[in-house]
Structure formats: C-alpha cells, structure tokens
Write an enzyme that holds these catalytic residues in place. Sequence first.
Site, PDB file in Angstrom:
ATOM      1  N   ASP A 125       0.847  -1.191   0.000  1.00 30.21           N
ATOM      2  CA  ASP A 125       0.000   0.000   0.000  1.00 30.21           C
ATOM      3  C   ASP A 125       0.882   1.241   0.000  1.00 30.21           C
ATOM      4  O   ASP A 125       1.790   1.366   0.834  1.00 30.21           O
ATOM      5  CB  ASP A 125      -0.899  -0.004   1.246  1.00 30.21           C
ATOM      6  CG  ASP A 125      -2.060   0.968   1.111  1.00 30.21           C
ATOM      7  OD1 ASP A 125      -2.333   1.412  -0.012  1.00 30.21           O
ATOM      8  OD2 ASP A 125      -2.691   1.280   2.135  1.00 30.21           O
ATOM      9  N   HIS A 132      -3.669  14.210   0.677  1.00 28.24           N
ATOM     10  CA  HIS A 132      -3.876  13.351   1.846  1.00 28.24           C
ATOM     11  C   HIS A 132      -2.676  13.407   2.789  1.00 28.24           C
ATOM     12  O   HIS A 132      -2.836  13.575   4.007  1.00 28.24           O
ATOM     13  CB  HIS A 132      -4.105  11.906   1.387  1.00 28.24           C
ATOM     14  CG  HIS A 132      -4.143  10.911   2.510  1.00 28.24           C
ATOM     15  ND1 HIS A 132      -5.137  10.886   3.459  1.00 28.24           N
ATOM     16  CD2 HIS A 132      -3.285   9.908   2.851  1.00 28.24           C
ATOM     17  CE1 HIS A 132      -4.915   9.908   4.327  1.00 28.24           C
ATOM     18  NE2 HIS A 132      -3.795   9.305   3.984  1.00 28.24           N
ATOM     19  N   GLU A 199     -10.379   4.206   3.790  1.00 27.41           N
ATOM     20  CA  GLU A 199      -9.537   4.932   2.859  1.00 27.41           C
ATOM     21  C   GLU A 199      -9.936   4.521   1.450  1.00 27.41           C
ATOM     22  O   GLU A 199      -9.880   3.333   1.098  1.00 27.41           O
ATOM     23  CB  GLU A 199      -8.047   4.646   3.092  1.00 27.41           C
ATOM     24  CG  GLU A 199      -7.532   5.217   4.401  1.00 27.41           C
ATOM     25  CD  GLU A 199      -6.031   5.095   4.558  1.00 27.41           C
ATOM     26  OE1 GLU A 199      -5.483   5.733   5.468  1.00 27.41           O
ATOM     27  OE2 GLU A 199      -5.389   4.371   3.765  1.00 27.41           O
ATOM     28  N   GLU A 201      -9.217   4.041  -2.220  1.00 28.54           N
ATOM     29  CA  GLU A 201      -7.980   3.844  -2.966  1.00 28.54           C
ATOM     30  C   GLU A 201      -8.254   3.140  -4.287  1.00 28.54           C
ATOM     31  O   GLU A 201      -9.323   2.558  -4.501  1.00 28.54           O
ATOM     32  CB  GLU A 201      -6.986   3.013  -2.151  1.00 28.54           C
ATOM     33  CG  GLU A 201      -6.685   3.584  -0.770  1.00 28.54           C
ATOM     34  CD  GLU A 201      -5.499   2.917  -0.101  1.00 28.54           C
ATOM     35  OE1 GLU A 201      -4.677   2.286  -0.815  1.00 28.54           O
ATOM     36  OE2 GLU A 201      -5.379   3.015   1.130  1.00 28.54           O
ATOM     37  N   ASP A 233      -9.163   0.554   2.203  1.00 31.08           N
ATOM     38  CA  ASP A 233      -8.161   0.204   3.215  1.00 31.08           C
ATOM     39  C   ASP A 233      -8.719   0.586   4.587  1.00 31.08           C
ATOM     40  O   ASP A 233      -8.472   1.674   5.102  1.00 31.08           O
ATOM     41  CB  ASP A 233      -6.859   0.946   2.913  1.00 31.08           C
ATOM     42  CG  ASP A 233      -5.776   0.684   3.946  1.00 31.08           C
ATOM     43  OD1 ASP A 233      -5.826  -0.377   4.598  1.00 31.08           O
ATOM     44  OD2 ASP A 233      -4.889   1.537   4.108  1.00 31.08           O
ATOM     45  N   ARG A 237      -7.588   3.998  13.465  1.00 35.49           N
ATOM     46  CA  ARG A 237      -6.658   5.103  13.655  1.00 35.49           C
ATOM     47  C   ARG A 237      -6.044   5.141  15.046  1.00 35.49           C
ATOM     48  O   ARG A 237      -4.891   5.571  15.206  1.00 35.49           O
ATOM     49  CB  ARG A 237      -7.370   6.433  13.368  1.00 35.49           C
ATOM     50  CG  ARG A 237      -7.923   6.559  11.962  1.00 35.49           C
ATOM     51  CD  ARG A 237      -6.849   6.451  10.908  1.00 35.49           C
ATOM     52  NE  ARG A 237      -7.385   6.721   9.570  1.00 35.49           N
ATOM     53  CZ  ARG A 237      -6.706   6.589   8.456  1.00 35.49           C
ATOM     54  NH1 ARG A 237      -5.444   6.161   8.499  1.00 35.49           N
ATOM     55  NH2 ARG A 237      -7.260   6.857   7.281  1.00 35.49           N
ATOM     56  N   GLN A 240      -3.410   2.454  15.043  1.00 36.32           N
ATOM     57  CA  GLN A 240      -2.342   2.896  14.149  1.00 36.32           C
ATOM     58  C   GLN A 240      -1.476   3.976  14.792  1.00 36.32           C
ATOM     59  O   GLN A 240      -0.241   3.952  14.682  1.00 36.32           O
ATOM     60  CB  GLN A 240      -2.949   3.415  12.846  1.00 36.32           C
ATOM     61  CG  GLN A 240      -1.932   3.896  11.822  1.00 36.32           C
ATOM     62  CD  GLN A 240      -2.601   4.479  10.581  1.00 36.32           C
ATOM     63  OE1 GLN A 240      -3.826   4.479  10.458  1.00 36.32           O
ATOM     64  NE2 GLN A 240      -1.805   4.976   9.649  1.00 36.32           N
ATOM     65  N   LYS A 253      -4.091  -1.776  10.291  1.00 39.70           N
ATOM     66  CA  LYS A 253      -4.461  -1.920   8.887  1.00 39.70           C
ATOM     67  C   LYS A 253      -4.745  -3.369   8.479  1.00 39.70           C
ATOM     68  O   LYS A 253      -5.475  -3.604   7.517  1.00 39.70           O
ATOM     69  CB  LYS A 253      -3.326  -1.397   7.995  1.00 39.70           C
ATOM     70  CG  LYS A 253      -2.992   0.071   8.174  1.00 39.70           C
ATOM     71  CD  LYS A 253      -3.920   0.937   7.352  1.00 39.70           C
ATOM     72  CE  LYS A 253      -3.389   2.356   7.239  1.00 39.70           C
ATOM     73  NZ  LYS A 253      -4.226   3.189   6.353  1.00 39.70           N
ATOM     74  N   THR A 257      -9.009  -5.557   4.220  1.00 40.62           N
ATOM     75  CA  THR A 257      -8.890  -4.662   3.075  1.00 40.62           C
ATOM     76  C   THR A 257      -9.847  -5.186   2.014  1.00 40.62           C
ATOM     77  O   THR A 257      -9.754  -6.349   1.623  1.00 40.62           O
ATOM     78  CB  THR A 257      -7.456  -4.644   2.517  1.00 40.62           C
ATOM     79  OG1 THR A 257      -6.541  -4.284   3.562  1.00 40.62           O
ATOM     80  CG2 THR A 257      -7.318  -3.671   1.368  1.00 40.62           C
ATOM     81  N   THR A 344      -4.686   6.604   0.127  1.00 41.24           N
ATOM     82  CA  THR A 344      -5.916   7.389   0.135  1.00 41.24           C
ATOM     83  C   THR A 344      -5.914   8.446  -0.961  1.00 41.24           C
ATOM     84  O   THR A 344      -4.944   9.173  -1.147  1.00 41.24           O
ATOM     85  CB  THR A 344      -6.090   8.080   1.495  1.00 41.24           C
ATOM     86  OG1 THR A 344      -6.025   7.100   2.519  1.00 41.24           O
ATOM     87  CG2 THR A 344      -7.423   8.797   1.574  1.00 41.24           C
ATOM     88  N   GLU A 358      -9.792  12.649   7.578  1.00 41.69           N
ATOM     89  CA  GLU A 358      -9.673  13.976   6.973  1.00 41.69           C
ATOM     90  C   GLU A 358     -11.002  14.715   6.952  1.00 41.69           C
ATOM     91  O   GLU A 358     -11.054  15.923   7.224  1.00 41.69           O
ATOM     92  CB  GLU A 358      -9.144  13.850   5.549  1.00 41.69           C
ATOM     93  CG  GLU A 358      -7.737  13.305   5.446  1.00 41.69           C
ATOM     94  CD  GLU A 358      -7.415  12.936   4.016  1.00 41.69           C
ATOM     95  OE1 GLU A 358      -6.918  13.813   3.286  1.00 41.69           O
ATOM     96  OE2 GLU A 358      -7.682  11.782   3.623  1.00 41.69           O
TER      97      GLU A 358
END
Length: 410
Positions: A125, A132, A199, A201, A233, A237, A240, A253, A257, A344, A358
Amino acid sequence: MSTWVPGAAGSLFDLDNLPFGVFSPRGQAARVGVRIGDQVMDAGAVASYGRESLQPGDGPDLMPLWQQPSLNAFLAAGRETWDVARDWLVEVLGNEVHAERTRPHLYPVGEVDLHLPVEVADYVDFYCSEQHATNVGRMFRPDGDALTPNWKHLPIGYHGRAGTIVVSGTPVQRPSGQGRPSADGGPPPFGPSRRLDIEAELAFVVGTPTDLGTSVHTSGFADHVFGVTPLNDWSARDIQAWEYVPLGPFLGKSFATSISPWITPLAALEAAKTLLPPQDPPPLPYLEVDERGGYDIDFEVLLNGEVVSRPPYASMYWSPAQMLAHLTVNGASLRTGDVFASGTISGDEREQRGSFLELSWGGAEPFTAGGRERTFLEDGDEVVLRATALGALGGRIGLGEVSGRVTPAL
C-alpha cells in the site's frame, strides 16, 4: 461497434469496459466471468466453441485459462494473451452472429455469487496523494513540516497483509488492539477501536511476474499490470497512532482490506489517461514517466447510502508506473496476483477527502451524514466506494463498487 446484449449499450459495462471477475451460478463451481451490462458471461464456456479447430499459430487456448476459480492463470499468460482475449470478447459480444450460442452462458449479475477475483500473492500500500499526506501531516505534526523530507523524492509504501484482502460485501469486524496511553501514565488501553476509518484507494493487479534481482522501468508498467480495482483500506486510527512509530502500519491496517469483485483491464482505461500534477523536484531517472502517467477516475464514498465525498484520482502526485518502478528497483520480484494500492485519494476540497480522518479533521470537525454529525465509523455502518472513468466510446465505464458493513468486535 455496439453490443447485442440487451441493456448493455451505453451502460457503465458496455463493450469498452469488459471487466473480469470470478463467479458461480448458485450451487455450481466458481469460474471466470466477464461483465457486460447487468449480465456475467461464462467466459470459459463460450471459449470452448470452436476450440477443437484451433491450429498452432492461431493464438492462445483461452478456455482452460478461464475454467478456473481465480484469474491467476489468465493473468500469468501475459499481455499478448490479454490483448487477444479482449479482441475476442469484443467480437463475441459485439457481433450478433455470436448471440445465439453465447446467450445461454449469460447470467444476471444479481443471481450469481461473486468471489475474490485473484489469489493475492503480496500486497503493498502506497501513500501517493499529496493532499492526503499534507492533511495527515498537519494533523499529526502541527508544529512541523506537513510532508516528510522524502515524500517528493519517492512513493512511500508499506508491505501489507495479503491474507486479509476480502471481496466486496464481506462484513468487516471492528478490530481490537492497544491504544495510546493517557498523559498521566499507566499501561496502554486495550479494547475495540473507537476510531475506525476507511480509505478510498485504487488498486493495481499484477499479471506478468519477474525474476528476483530484476526491476521494472516505468515504461514496462502495462506489460506487468493487468488491471485495476477500487479498494477500501479499513484503518483503526487509534491502534495505528500508537503502533506506527518507527516501522509503520501493522495491526491498525491488517484486519481487513476490501476490493471489488471486478478487475477492469488497463486496456479499458486508455481514454482516461491524463497528465500528472507537476512533480517538483524532478524525480530520479528510474522514476521518470511519460506525460500521461495519471488516470482521470472519479470516486464516490457513500456512508449508509449517502454520498459524503468525491475523491478525484487525477490529483494523485505519484503515478502507478512510478509505484511499480520503485517497488522493484531494489530487485524485489513480482508475482502473479500481487496487488499494490495508491493510498488514500484526496483532492483540494473538503468534499474530496478520501478518509473520515480527513473529513472530520481527526474528529474535531464532524461532517454531516444521515441528518446528523459523524466522525468515525459506528457498528452497523455500511461504506460503499464507487469509481467511474471515461471510456473509449465516449461515455463512462464502471470500475465496480466496494462495499462493507461494520460488525461489532468480539
């Protein structure tokens, strides 16, 4: 040329698209299918016609490549075979002379089971959107530079977990893990993630492998990458934020996915090619790419059926050819079924941000969905990603959609 399949002409899945997937009629074995309109064609069954008359030099025997429970055998056959197959599909689905024998092998897409289209080998990834990366940098490093010193010199990425890539529609269980300790000390808290995110993607699926110790120049991108699929994804948070220093994402993560069941060939995206944003400083020679290295692909992010964001892939700073060149420049080999993703996708405007991190600015500035303020995902939420691009016939083509509903932690 127009297709004879009812309802397919002018749709997101017209002759200029023809994405591949793996499907099974209810109660039957999985096999390769090609989507045309709202139908799935059993590709191997149709390819069996006339097979006995094949002579040396006539081209590849497609039937055994498609009577498989994954796309891997077909992908491994290489670009020449992909091109022959696409020409053959356009003829079969575009010329009414083939309609009578092909029609029995068409299945309504709503009446079949769709499966993970590839056996995923490795998963990487990337982090290729300047918008981003800048947003995240401003949130996490408010007193420092938004971008790290290396960001404009190379496409940053990490090696993910191939075994937890799942097909669209698979429920996503809220993960548990450690969080950041409180300011007054004590052990890290453990429990279900409270900042579960998405996310939006775009993923690229590798067909032609390489030997260990070789690399792929940006000009070789289309010789090795078969096609694309939208990817979500899912990201915890809070997990992470505690774990990622110094080696990057891990448990935040690796729990899930999601990808679409449809892989759109690169050949279907020729009309969607576009200029990359200016790259300053100029990339090193191994990362140089021709001027139309980007793709103009429009995404939508839906939360419980409501569009909350429209990320533009055309804004991505690093191109997929540059991602692949960087991934292999040290001699790392490619395997059939490798998947690498863009990171992202976010644009300049708030409504173009491809993550809830975001959209809500880390939870401090909620966005509105369903008539109320939202930040991170709640149990029961369903997220759907959609993507379309300009097709060769002048209309839009669909890249499939990716859905997933959050279920409670165990």
